[in-house]
Design an enzyme around this catalytic site. Structure first.
Site, PDB file in Angstrom:
ATOM      1  N   ASP A  10       0.905  -1.121  -0.086  1.00 58.55           N
ATOM      2  CA  ASP A  10       0.054   0.139   0.155  1.00 58.55           C
ATOM      3  C   ASP A  10       0.726   1.828  -0.073  1.00 58.55           C
ATOM      4  O   ASP A  10       0.564   2.094   1.011  1.00 58.55           O
ATOM      5  CB  ASP A  10      -0.961   0.199   1.357  1.00 58.55           C
ATOM      6  CG  ASP A  10      -1.735  -0.897   0.993  1.00 58.55           C
ATOM      7  OD1 ASP A  10      -1.842  -2.195   0.074  1.00 58.55           O
ATOM      8  OD2 ASP A  10      -2.371  -0.964   2.186  1.00 58.55           O
ATOM      9  N   ASP A  52      -4.960  -1.021  -2.189  1.00 61.95           N
ATOM     10  CA  ASP A  52      -5.737  -0.861  -1.202  1.00 61.95           C
ATOM     11  C   ASP A  52      -7.148   0.012  -2.039  1.00 61.95           C
ATOM     12  O   ASP A  52      -6.665   1.003  -2.809  1.00 61.95           O
ATOM     13  CB  ASP A  52      -5.936   0.187  -0.246  1.00 61.95           C
ATOM     14  CG  ASP A  52      -6.184   0.342   1.388  1.00 61.95           C
ATOM     15  OD1 ASP A  52      -6.800  -1.087   1.326  1.00 61.95           O
ATOM     16  OD2 ASP A  52      -6.963   0.494   2.324  1.00 61.95           O
ATOM     17  N   HIS A  54     -10.738   0.740  -2.760  1.00 61.00           N
ATOM     18  CA  HIS A  54     -11.946   0.664  -1.899  1.00 61.00           C
ATOM     19  C   HIS A  54     -13.739   1.042  -2.812  1.00 61.00           C
ATOM     20  O   HIS A  54     -13.227   2.478  -3.725  1.00 61.00           O
ATOM     21  CB  HIS A  54     -11.710   1.671  -0.978  1.00 61.00           C
ATOM     22  CG  HIS A  54     -11.306   1.031   0.463  1.00 61.00           C
ATOM     23  ND1 HIS A  54     -11.534  -0.742   0.498  1.00 61.00           N
ATOM     24  CD2 HIS A  54     -10.529   1.919   0.889  1.00 61.00           C
ATOM     25  CE1 HIS A  54     -10.412  -0.702   1.370  1.00 61.00           C
ATOM     26  NE2 HIS A  54      -9.834   0.774   1.634  1.00 61.00           N
ATOM     27  N   HIS A  86     -10.352   6.792   1.812  1.00 60.51           N
ATOM     28  CA  HIS A  86      -9.298   6.693   1.586  1.00 60.51           C
ATOM     29  C   HIS A  86      -9.611   5.819   0.054  1.00 60.51           C
ATOM     30  O   HIS A  86      -9.769   4.925   0.294  1.00 60.51           O
ATOM     31  CB  HIS A  86      -8.327   6.528   2.606  1.00 60.51           C
ATOM     32  CG  HIS A  86      -8.058   4.876   3.356  1.00 60.51           C
ATOM     33  ND1 HIS A  86      -9.702   5.016   3.990  1.00 60.51           N
ATOM     34  CD2 HIS A  86      -7.451   4.143   2.403  1.00 60.51           C
ATOM     35  CE1 HIS A  86      -8.921   3.870   3.956  1.00 60.51           C
ATOM     36  NE2 HIS A  86      -8.785   2.972   3.819  1.00 60.51           N
ATOM     37  N   LYS A 111      -7.155  -4.617  -2.872  1.00 60.72           N
ATOM     38  CA  LYS A 111      -7.637  -5.088  -1.974  1.00 60.72           C
ATOM     39  C   LYS A 111      -8.794  -4.397  -1.101  1.00 60.72           C
ATOM     40  O   LYS A 111      -8.370  -3.097  -1.521  1.00 60.72           O
ATOM     41  CB  LYS A 111      -6.712  -5.865  -0.564  1.00 60.72           C
ATOM     42  CG  LYS A 111      -5.899  -4.414   0.110  1.00 60.72           C
ATOM     43  CD  LYS A 111      -4.221  -4.920   1.073  1.00 60.72           C
ATOM     44  CE  LYS A 111      -3.735  -4.078   1.481  1.00 60.72           C
ATOM     45  NZ  LYS A 111      -4.869  -3.199   2.395  1.00 60.72           N
ATOM     46  N   CYS A 156      -2.177  -2.856   7.413  1.00 56.15           N
ATOM     47  CA  CYS A 156      -2.021  -3.741   6.146  1.00 56.15           C
ATOM     48  C   CYS A 156      -0.658  -4.165   6.390  1.00 56.15           C
ATOM     49  O   CYS A 156      -0.693  -5.532   5.626  1.00 56.15           O
ATOM     50  CB  CYS A 156      -1.679  -2.567   5.312  1.00 56.15           C
ATOM     51  SG  CYS A 156      -3.637  -1.956   4.992  1.00 56.15           S
TER      52      CYS A 156
END
Length: 213
Positions: A10, A52, A54, A86, A111, A156
């Site tokens: 990340d 990441d 989202h 975020h 992810k 993470c």
């Protein structure tokens, strides 16, 4: 014969200076990452990264629950810290840091795509209900040892390392390539201790370069 890969966790704009969930000194990890990328590429080791990723309505976002960021609560039966919005898919904040040598990365694994559950680990969501594609990729390439660094130490990175150990990988953590959120002051220190107790070996970049072939 150990097949090794560098796993960058990340290293995204939102976790670095000016980002929505900026980690103190997050940018300082990029030089360490680039040094390790060069080190690994010189030895034929793979380089992979997690990201990441989202949806805008992700359930881990404080904005979805009308609560203050960093409030503690529950999401679908699991304890949850509610974060600032975020790493929303296809936004600048979700992009890998611009100074990271991205062309040398062999594969990137997303992810946190399921709005109903958070995913700290690069291998699983927080309930271990679904896997990402990372483990299958590593096994396909016969990789059994990982060098792990990234953001953030206490979330993470920690959960990625613990899952990797559970999955049977040998795990080395580059401590100066990590920075933590540190909601509580000692969170990152405790995270490193937890990783070590679980079986990870901790190195600084200098130690790693000095001691590894």
């Amino acid at each position: 014969m150990n097949q090794r890969a560098l796993l960058l966790v990340d290293l995204q704009n939102d976790f670095c200076a000016g980002g929505a969930l900026a980690v103190a000194e997050g940018d300082s990890t990029i030089d360490v990452a680039n040094a390790l990328i060069a080190w690994c590429k010189a030895r034929g080791d793979a380089v992979v990264a997690s990201q990441d990723w989202h949806p805008a309505n992700h359930g881990s976002f404080a904005s979805q629950h009308q609560v203050e960021p960093f409030t503690q609560g529950e999401l679908n039966g699991l304890a949850q810290t509610f974060w600032p919005d975020h790493c929303v898919q296809h936004t600048e904040g979700a992009e890998l840091h611009p100074l990271l040598h991205q062309k040398a990365i062999d594969a990137v694994f997303h992810k946190g795509e399921n709005a109903g559950i958070d995913s700290y680990s690069a291998f699983f969501d927080n309930g271990h209900r679904q896997k990402t594609a990372l483990d299958d990729w590593l096994r396909h390439h016969e990789i059994n040892e990982l060098i792990v660094m990234g953001l953030a130490t206490d979330y993470c990175v920690k959960f990625t390392v613990l899952d990797a150990l559970q999955l049977g990988y040998t795990v080395n953590v580059i401590t100066d390539g990590c920075r933590g959120v540190n909601i509580q002051t000692q969170d990152s220190t405790h995270a490193f201790m937890e990783m070590s107790v679980a079986g990870a070996t901790l190195f600084t970049l200098a130690d790693w370069q000095e001691t590894q072939a």
